[in-house]
Design a protein around this motif. Structure first.
Motif, PDB file in Angstrom:
ATOM      1  N   VAL A 149       0.856  -1.182   0.000  1.00 14.91           N
ATOM      2  CA  VAL A 149       0.000   0.000   0.000  1.00 14.91           C
ATOM      3  C   VAL A 149       0.894   1.234   0.000  1.00 14.91           C
ATOM      4  CG1 VAL A 149      -1.797   1.265   1.235  1.00 14.91           C
ATOM      5  CG2 VAL A 149      -1.770  -1.233   1.306  1.00 14.91           C
ATOM      6  N   CYS A 150       0.608   2.183  -0.875  1.00  7.68           N
ATOM      7  CA  CYS A 150       1.367   3.433  -0.913  1.00  7.68           C
ATOM      8  C   CYS A 150       1.036   4.258   0.331  1.00  7.68           C
ATOM      9  CB  CYS A 150       1.035   4.231  -2.163  1.00  7.68           C
ATOM     10  SG  CYS A 150       1.979   5.782  -2.252  1.00  7.68           S
ATOM     11  N   ILE A 151       2.088   4.718   0.992  1.00 10.36           N
ATOM     12  CA  ILE A 151       1.894   5.579   2.155  1.00 10.36           C
ATOM     13  C   ILE A 151       2.553   6.939   1.931  1.00 10.36           C
ATOM     14  CG2 ILE A 151       1.568   3.704   3.818  1.00 10.36           C
ATOM     15  CD1 ILE A 151       4.545   3.996   4.557  1.00 10.36           C
ATOM     16  N   GLY A 152       2.775   7.266   0.672  1.00 10.29           N
ATOM     17  CA  GLY A 152       3.323   8.580   0.329  1.00 10.29           C
ATOM     18  C   GLY A 152       2.315   9.678   0.620  1.00 10.29           C
ATOM     19  N   VAL A 168      -4.735   0.694   5.089  1.00 10.25           N
ATOM     20  CA  VAL A 168      -3.817  -0.221   5.770  1.00 10.25           C
ATOM     21  C   VAL A 168      -4.479  -0.832   7.000  1.00 10.25           C
ATOM     22  CG1 VAL A 168      -1.664  -0.363   7.103  1.00 10.25           C
ATOM     23  CG2 VAL A 168      -1.701   0.862   4.929  1.00 10.25           C
ATOM     24  N   GLU A 169      -5.114   0.002   7.817  1.00  7.38           N
ATOM     25  CA  GLU A 169      -5.744  -0.496   9.045  1.00  7.38           C
ATOM     26  C   GLU A 169      -6.854  -1.496   8.740  1.00  7.38           C
ATOM     27  OE1 GLU A 169      -6.824   3.079  11.144  1.00  7.38           O
ATOM     28  OE2 GLU A 169      -4.797   3.343  11.936  1.00  7.38           O
ATOM     29  N   GLU A 170      -7.651  -1.223   7.723  1.00  7.96           N
ATOM     30  CA  GLU A 170      -8.736  -2.139   7.362  1.00  7.96           C
ATOM     31  C   GLU A 170      -8.178  -3.451   6.813  1.00  7.96           C
ATOM     32  OE1 GLU A 170     -12.796  -3.358   6.844  1.00  7.96           O
ATOM     33  OE2 GLU A 170     -11.856  -1.831   8.084  1.00  7.96           O
ATOM     34  N   LEU A 171      -7.140  -3.376   5.980  1.00  6.65           N
ATOM     35  CA  LEU A 171      -6.523  -4.601   5.464  1.00  6.65           C
ATOM     36  C   LEU A 171      -5.913  -5.420   6.601  1.00  6.65           C
ATOM     37  CD1 LEU A 171      -4.857  -3.389   2.149  1.00  6.65           C
ATOM     38  CD2 LEU A 171      -6.808  -4.937   2.383  1.00  6.65           C
ATOM     39  N   GLN A 172      -5.251  -4.761   7.553  1.00  9.14           N
ATOM     40  CA  GLN A 172      -4.699  -5.479   8.711  1.00  9.14           C
ATOM     41  C   GLN A 172      -5.813  -6.203   9.456  1.00  9.14           C
ATOM     42  OE1 GLN A 172      -2.813  -2.110  10.661  1.00  9.14           O
ATOM     43  NE2 GLN A 172      -0.775  -2.847  10.098  1.00  9.14           N
ATOM     44  N   TYR A 173      -6.921  -5.516   9.674  1.00  5.87           N
ATOM     45  CA  TYR A 173      -8.049  -6.110  10.380  1.00  5.87           C
ATOM     46  C   TYR A 173      -8.612  -7.313   9.622  1.00  5.87           C
ATOM     47  CZ  TYR A 173     -12.784  -6.766  12.098  1.00  5.87           C
ATOM     48  OH  TYR A 173     -13.933  -7.330  12.566  1.00  5.87           O
ATOM     49  N   LEU A 174      -8.827  -7.151   8.306  1.00  5.14           N
ATOM     50  CA  LEU A 174      -9.409  -8.223   7.495  1.00  5.14           C
ATOM     51  C   LEU A 174      -8.483  -9.438   7.413  1.00  5.14           C
ATOM     52  CD1 LEU A 174     -10.960  -6.003   4.714  1.00  5.14           C
ATOM     53  CD2 LEU A 174     -12.225  -7.396   6.363  1.00  5.14           C
ATOM     54  N   VAL A 202      -0.779 -13.732   3.567  1.00  4.33           N
ATOM     55  CA  VAL A 202      -0.718 -12.381   2.999  1.00  4.33           C
ATOM     56  C   VAL A 202       0.418 -11.610   3.656  1.00  4.33           C
ATOM     57  CG1 VAL A 202      -1.955 -10.221   2.617  1.00  4.33           C
ATOM     58  CG2 VAL A 202      -3.214 -12.382   2.587  1.00  4.33           C
ATOM     59  N   ASN A 203       1.306 -11.072   2.831  1.00  7.54           N
ATOM     60  CA  ASN A 203       2.388 -10.218   3.308  1.00  7.54           C
ATOM     61  C   ASN A 203       1.993  -8.778   2.995  1.00  7.54           C
ATOM     62  OD1 ASN A 203       4.765  -8.930   3.939  1.00  7.54           O
ATOM     63  ND2 ASN A 203       5.954  -9.865   2.293  1.00  7.54           N
ATOM     64  N   LEU A 204       1.604  -8.028   4.021  1.00  5.55           N
ATOM     65  CA  LEU A 204       1.156  -6.641   3.852  1.00  5.55           C
ATOM     66  C   LEU A 204       2.302  -5.704   4.177  1.00  5.55           C
ATOM     67  CD1 LEU A 204      -1.171  -4.619   3.363  1.00  5.55           C
ATOM     68  CD2 LEU A 204      -1.697  -4.805   5.810  1.00  5.55           C
ATOM     69  N   VAL A 224     -12.476  -0.970   0.708  1.00  7.73           N
ATOM     70  CA  VAL A 224     -11.440  -1.931   1.098  1.00  7.73           C
ATOM     71  C   VAL A 224     -11.996  -3.336   1.281  1.00  7.73           C
ATOM     72  CG1 VAL A 224      -9.722  -2.538   2.843  1.00  7.73           C
ATOM     73  CG2 VAL A 224      -9.969  -0.171   2.118  1.00  7.73           C
ATOM     74  N   LYS A 225     -13.124  -3.476   1.936  1.00  7.59           N
ATOM     75  CA  LYS A 225     -13.657  -4.822   2.192  1.00  7.59           C
ATOM     76  C   LYS A 225     -13.959  -5.546   0.881  1.00  7.59           C
ATOM     77  CE  LYS A 225     -16.652  -7.594   4.938  1.00  7.59           C
ATOM     78  NZ  LYS A 225     -17.241  -7.781   6.214  1.00  7.59           N
ATOM     79  N   ASP A 226     -14.624  -4.885  -0.050  1.00  6.40           N
ATOM     80  CA  ASP A 226     -14.915  -5.503  -1.348  1.00  6.40           C
ATOM     81  C   ASP A 226     -13.620  -5.833  -2.095  1.00  6.40           C
ATOM     82  OD1 ASP A 226     -17.651  -5.371  -0.935  1.00  6.40           O
ATOM     83  OD2 ASP A 226     -17.876  -3.483  -2.030  1.00  6.40           O
ATOM     84  N   PHE A 227     -12.667  -4.906  -2.063  1.00  3.76           N
ATOM     85  CA  PHE A 227     -11.370  -5.129  -2.703  1.00  3.76           C
ATOM     86  C   PHE A 227     -10.684  -6.351  -2.101  1.00  3.76           C
ATOM     87  CE2 PHE A 227      -6.761  -4.493  -2.396  1.00  3.76           C
ATOM     88  CZ  PHE A 227      -6.434  -4.505  -3.743  1.00  3.76           C
TER      89      PHE A 227
END
Length: 82
Positions: free
Chosen positions: A6-9, A21-27, A37-39, A69-72
């Motif tokens: 995920v771009c954090i620029g 990022v937070e939603e992906l970590q949670y999911l 999954v390597n985030l 994010v959830k759908d993605f």
């Protein structure tokens, strides 16, 4: 293992990269996929004109808004785990 970056620029930060990022970590944790999954994060991925946050999944680029994010996750990450 699926690699998700995920771009954090600064541009993506303003578009909600922290929420993405937070939603992906949670999911990932909720679905017990920590071993699949390597985030990670990266600074500018060179696609700052996109509508959403730049996300790369195994070399494929996506533009993801925090509300999507959830759908993605279901479509582009979870569905690809064997």
């Amino acid at each position: 293992m699926i690699k998700v970056t995920v771009c954090i620029g600064s541009s993506c930060h303003l578009k909600g990269s922290r929420q993405v990022v937070e939603e992906l970590q949670y999911l990932i944790k909720e679905n017990n996929l920590q071993d699949s999954v390597n985030l990670g994060g990266a600074f500018c991925m060179g696609k700052c004109n996109e509508k959403g946050v730049n996300v790369n999944v195994d070399g494929v680029h996506y533009s993801v808004e925090p509300k999507d994010v959830k759908d993605f996750f279901e479509k582009e990450i979870k569905s690809k785990i064997k």
